[in-house]
Design a protein around this motif. Structure first.
Motif, PDB file in Angstrom:
ATOM      1  N   ASP A 120       0.860  -1.188   0.000  1.00  0.00           N
ATOM      2  CA  ASP A 120       0.000   0.000   0.000  1.00  0.00           C
ATOM      3  C   ASP A 120       0.889   1.228   0.000  1.00  0.00           C
ATOM      4  O   ASP A 120       1.593   1.497   0.972  1.00  0.00           O
ATOM      5  N   GLY A 122      -0.162   4.300  -0.186  1.00  0.00           N
ATOM      6  CA  GLY A 122      -0.848   5.489   0.319  1.00  0.00           C
ATOM      7  C   GLY A 122      -1.454   6.307  -0.804  1.00  0.00           C
ATOM      8  O   GLY A 122      -1.666   5.828  -1.922  1.00  0.00           O
ATOM      9  N   GLU A 123      -1.726   7.564  -0.510  1.00  0.00           N
ATOM     10  CA  GLU A 123      -2.355   8.450  -1.485  1.00  0.00           C
ATOM     11  C   GLU A 123      -1.411   8.773  -2.627  1.00  0.00           C
ATOM     12  O   GLU A 123      -0.219   8.969  -2.424  1.00  0.00           O
ATOM     13  N   GLY A 124      -1.956   8.844  -3.839  1.00  0.00           N
ATOM     14  CA  GLY A 124      -1.163   9.246  -4.990  1.00  0.00           C
ATOM     15  C   GLY A 124      -1.187   8.192  -6.087  1.00  0.00           C
ATOM     16  O   GLY A 124      -1.563   7.038  -5.865  1.00  0.00           O
ATOM     17  N   PRO A 125      -0.780   8.595  -7.301  1.00  0.00           N
ATOM     18  CA  PRO A 125      -0.790   7.668  -8.436  1.00  0.00           C
ATOM     19  C   PRO A 125       0.290   6.611  -8.307  1.00  0.00           C
ATOM     20  O   PRO A 125       1.293   6.805  -7.628  1.00  0.00           O
ATOM     21  N   THR A 126       0.057   5.491  -8.972  1.00  0.00           N
ATOM     22  CA  THR A 126       1.055   4.419  -8.993  1.00  0.00           C
ATOM     23  C   THR A 126       1.690   4.289 -10.373  1.00  0.00           C
ATOM     24  O   THR A 126       2.355   3.301 -10.657  1.00  0.00           O
ATOM     25  N   ARG A 174       7.567   7.024  -2.269  1.00  0.00           N
ATOM     26  CA  ARG A 174       6.420   6.391  -1.618  1.00  0.00           C
ATOM     27  C   ARG A 174       6.600   4.876  -1.543  1.00  0.00           C
ATOM     28  O   ARG A 174       6.252   4.247  -0.549  1.00  0.00           O
TER      29      ARG A 174
END
Length: 312
Positions: A120, A122-126, A174
């Motif tokens: 995971d 978290g927030e944001g694009p992968t 991230r």
């Protein structure tokens, strides 16, 4: 009358050998006039000047260099058509294209690593959007034979390069943070499992030591190692504590309050050997052997007193 034969026509002069064209990685260099005309047309159509081309802030040296040189080169084209200048413009475009390939490859690798980890983030694009960068690079490749157009196109590549690098670094950061969190969680889980294992092992060892067999084995070792008492003394000890408690660490005499294997009176005396005196046969034995050594000198001395007075 037959006409006289005419003399043979002179052979046409051979066409002059074309001058050797210098081999280049790109298209043939433009003439000074063509360059100047193309440059002025480009400026008129696009409003581009060297001053209007921004240098991408924070860009790495590998990608910032081409932009800086390209900006000054375009302004210089109105005054000179020096081939070395065109070569420099082309070199900078090539450098930007190589940087593009590297940035796109790295973005794909970081994306693949993030997906493969299954973590995971978290927030944001992968993903990293490289569409604009690849389009800008394609335009540079398309106009690689027109040096006057390359500085502006190269500048656009650099701007998109900076965006892609920034997005890739953010995604990697991230992902790295998620990997670190996973490592810390795994370490904590491993530490908890080890603590549980040790606790269970200690409980099993205590349970084994609290049996009659375990208590006697421990007493034999301590009697020999700490007091030098051999088998004859240990026989006296076995007889003594068989009579007192049957080697039961939970033994309790309701009439007198004597407690444990050595029948300490009161039982709390055994706390001097360990806080677990109520639950550990080993702690009771350590206290009991010390008491016998101080009060009677040996187990056989304590056993003799017990036979004479029915207590020790």
């Amino acid at each position: 009358m037959l006409s006289q034969p005419t003399s043979a026509l002179p052979a046409a002069p051979a066409a002059p050998e074309p001058a050797a064209t210098p081999k280049r990685r790109r298209a043939t260099a433009l003439t000074a006039g063509a360059v100047l005309g193309t440059t002025m047309g480009l400026v008129a159509l696009t409003g581009f000047t060297a001053a209007s081309m921004p240098l991408a802030s924070g860009a790495s040296a590998a990608v910032a260099g081409p932009v800086q040189v390209a900006g000054t080169a375009l302004a210089a084209l109105t005054d000179t058509s020096e081939p070395a200048l065109f070569e420099k413009i082309g070199d900078d475009a090539d450098a930007a294209l190589r940087a593009t390939d590297a940035a796109v490859a790295r973005a794909k690798q970081v994306e693949a690593d993030a997906v493969a980890s299954g973590l995971d983030l978290g927030e944001g694009p992968t993903t990293v959007d490289t569409t604009d960068l690849r389009k800008a690079a394609h335009r540079v490749e398309t106009f690689v034979g027109l040096p006057p157009m390359l500085p502006s196109l190269t500048s656009t590549v650099i701007e998109h390069l900076e965006d892609v690098v920034t997005e890739t670094n953010a995604l990697k950061a991230r992902h790295d943070a998620a990997v670190q969190r996973k490592a810390e969680a795994d370490a904590a889980a491993a530490a908890a499992a080890e603590a549980q294992r040790q606790a269970e092992a200690a409980a099993a060892a205590l349970a084994a030591a609290n049996t009659v067999e375990g208590a006697q084995a421990f007493a034999r070792d301590v009697a020999a190692s700490q007091y030098g008492w051999g088998g004859d003394q240990f026989s006296c000890l076995v007889n003594l504590w068989n009579r007192e408690s049957g080697w039961n660490y939970q033994a309790y005499n309701a009439g007198s309050g004597a407690t444990g294997i050595p029948q300490a009176l009161p039982g709390s005396k055994m706390a001097s050997a360990g806080a677990d005196w109520q639950t550990s046969a080993r702690t009771q034995i350590v206290w009991g052997l010390d008491y016998i050594a101080r009060a009677y000198g040996s187990p056989c001395g304590a056993w003799g007193h017990s036979n004479a007075f029915n207590w020790y």
